[in-house]
Scaffold this motif. Structure first.
Motif, PDB file in Angstrom:
ATOM      1  N   UNK A   7      59.851  66.855  70.664  1.00  0.00           N
ATOM      2  CA  UNK A   7      60.078  65.527  71.236  1.00  0.00           C
ATOM      3  C   UNK A   7      61.299  65.513  72.134  1.00  0.00           C
ATOM      4  N   UNK A   8      62.366  66.191  71.715  1.00  0.00           N
ATOM      5  CA  UNK A   8      63.576  66.249  72.533  1.00  0.00           C
ATOM      6  C   UNK A   8      63.295  66.911  73.879  1.00  0.00           C
ATOM      7  N   UNK A   9      62.565  68.000  73.831  1.00  0.00           N
ATOM      8  CA  UNK A   9      62.274  68.724  75.070  1.00  0.00           C
ATOM      9  C   UNK A   9      61.331  67.945  75.973  1.00  0.00           C
ATOM     10  N   UNK A  10      60.480  67.118  75.381  1.00  0.00           N
ATOM     11  CA  UNK A  10      59.544  66.322  76.174  1.00  0.00           C
ATOM     12  C   UNK A  10      60.193  65.081  76.775  1.00  0.00           C
ATOM     13  N   UNK A  11      61.368  64.690  76.255  1.00  0.00           N
ATOM     14  CA  UNK A  11      61.995  63.443  76.705  1.00  0.00           C
ATOM     15  C   UNK A  11      63.274  63.666  77.508  1.00  0.00           C
ATOM     16  N   UNK A  12      63.534  64.904  77.952  1.00  0.00           N
ATOM     17  CA  UNK A  12      64.657  65.095  78.864  1.00  0.00           C
ATOM     18  C   UNK A  12      65.664  66.155  78.509  1.00  0.00           C
ATOM     19  N   UNK A  13      65.561  66.742  77.316  1.00  0.00           N
ATOM     20  CA  UNK A  13      66.554  67.735  76.894  1.00  0.00           C
ATOM     21  C   UNK A  13      66.638  68.900  77.869  1.00  0.00           C
ATOM     22  N   UNK A  14      65.512  69.362  78.383  1.00  0.00           N
ATOM     23  CA  UNK A  14      65.490  70.529  79.246  1.00  0.00           C
ATOM     24  C   UNK A  14      66.185  70.282  80.582  1.00  0.00           C
ATOM     25  N   UNK A  15      66.405  69.014  80.926  1.00  0.00           N
ATOM     26  CA  UNK A  15      67.094  68.704  82.173  1.00  0.00           C
ATOM     27  C   UNK A  15      68.608  68.705  82.066  1.00  0.00           C
ATOM     28  N   UNK A  16      69.126  68.861  80.865  1.00  0.00           N
ATOM     29  CA  UNK A  16      70.568  68.889  80.679  1.00  0.00           C
ATOM     30  C   UNK A  16      71.118  70.260  81.112  1.00  0.00           C
ATOM     31  N   UNK A  17      72.234  70.251  81.820  1.00  0.00           N
ATOM     32  CA  UNK A  17      72.718  71.468  82.462  1.00  0.00           C
ATOM     33  C   UNK A  17      73.679  72.284  81.616  1.00  0.00           C
ATOM     34  N   UNK A  18      74.461  71.645  80.762  1.00  0.00           N
ATOM     35  CA  UNK A  18      75.472  72.355  79.983  1.00  0.00           C
ATOM     36  C   UNK A  18      75.250  72.132  78.498  1.00  0.00           C
ATOM     37  N   UNK A  19      75.800  72.986  77.627  1.00  0.00           N
ATOM     38  CA  UNK A  19      75.650  72.764  76.178  1.00  0.00           C
ATOM     39  C   UNK A  19      76.181  71.412  75.715  1.00  0.00           C
ATOM     40  N   UNK A  20      77.304  70.968  76.272  1.00  0.00           N
ATOM     41  CA  UNK A  20      77.846  69.661  75.874  1.00  0.00           C
ATOM     42  C   UNK A  20      76.877  68.556  76.257  1.00  0.00           C
ATOM     43  N   UNK A  21      76.291  68.639  77.463  1.00  0.00           N
ATOM     44  CA  UNK A  21      75.307  67.636  77.877  1.00  0.00           C
ATOM     45  C   UNK A  21      74.065  67.690  76.990  1.00  0.00           C
ATOM     46  N   UNK A  22      73.680  68.876  76.580  1.00  0.00           N
ATOM     47  CA  UNK A  22      72.511  69.013  75.705  1.00  0.00           C
ATOM     48  C   UNK A  22      72.752  68.360  74.352  1.00  0.00           C
TER      49      UNK A  22
END
Length: 271
Positions: A7-22
């Motif tokens: 669910x996280x990956x389907x809702x935008x997680x993969x678009x985060x650029x840095x570990x802190x943003x993730x």
């Protein structure tokens, strides 16, 4: 945990650029999905905290929980995502008094060699971003927070919030030490049984919203906006409480509240 990670990956997680943003993305989704709620405490559910228990209650049924439920689930998800994360325990400090010793579960993180904490289980007082030790402060709809080395009788690190008067106040204190998983069930029993526990007195459901925070108890719904404006809406009866929970939370949480507020248990308070 695969379901939540999907669910996280389907809702935008993969678009985060840095570990802190993730991690910040995960914290925002946890705030959206899992309210801080003590219905199990009020109903006397003392089941041990296990990954299976958390999966059934929170992932399948979409209930919320207290810190010893929400943050362990967060820990499992972050580890599944590849983060270096461990379980920690803190002691809450409120209005000049220490809470129950080391009953607040938190997540200890190492990101790019630096120490952070992640916390999705502190009521509506959520930073919605990992807090770096002795680093920059973080602001969310709930306020401004930071993590500082601060020696006290209960630990050497303090999570602090900025008050309306411009002062930094301690929210909780801990040491950078990993605690074993079985401490979660011990903390749960303490919260259930200890007369000093703030969570075994009456119903509480707290969430953070894009523009502020809200809390629901047996008497009212309370909203607070980022600009400091507050509004309290009293419940006239049991059904008004249940309807408010159903409107603002999941149907399973509303059902749990309805089961709790049986005629033999529920006595509406006069306003």
């Amino acid at each position: 945990m695969k379901r939540l990670v999907k669910e996280l990956k389907e809702t935008g997680y993969m678009g985060m650029q840095t570990p802190v943003e993730q991690v910040a993305f995960v914290l925002r989704k946890f705030a959206e999905w899992f309210p801080f709620e003590n219905v199990d405490v009020m109903r006397g559910n003392k089941a041990d905290i296990t990954p299976e228990f958390l999966t059934d209650k929170m992932v399948v049924k979409r209930r919320g929980g207290l810190c010893y439920e929400i943050n362990p689930l967060l820990l499992l998800v972050l580890k599944t995502l590849g983060f270096e994360a461990e379980l920690g325990a803190a002691t809450v400090y409120n209005e000049g008094k220490w809470g129950l010793h080391r009953t607040h579960a938190i997540v200890l993180l190492r990101i790019n060699g630096e120490n952070y904490i992640a916390d999705s289980g502190f009521g509506s007082r959520l930073a919605l971003s990992p807090l770096p030790l002795d680093g920059d402060e973080v602001t969310s709809p709930a306020g401004t927070f930071r993590l500082r080395t601060h020696a006290t009788e209960k630990g050497s690190i303090a999570m602090e919030s900025l008050s309306a008067q411009g002062d930094w106040t301690i929210c909780y204190v801990f040491d950078w030490k990993t605690v074993p998983w079985n401490e979660l069930s011990k903390a749960k029993r303490n919260i259930h049984e200890n007369p000093r526990s703030p969570f075994n007195k009456q119903l509480l459901i707290a969430t953070i919203l894009p523009d502020g925070t809200q809390s629901i108890n047996e008497e009212r719904r309370h909203r607070k906006w980022k600009d400091g404006h507050e509004e309290t809406s009293p419940f006239e009866n049991k059904q008004a409480l249940i309807d408010s929970v159903r409107l603002n939370c999941s149907s399973s949480l509303a059902e749990a509240v309805e089961n709790y507020t049986t005629p033999s248990q529920y006595q509406p308070k006069k306003h």
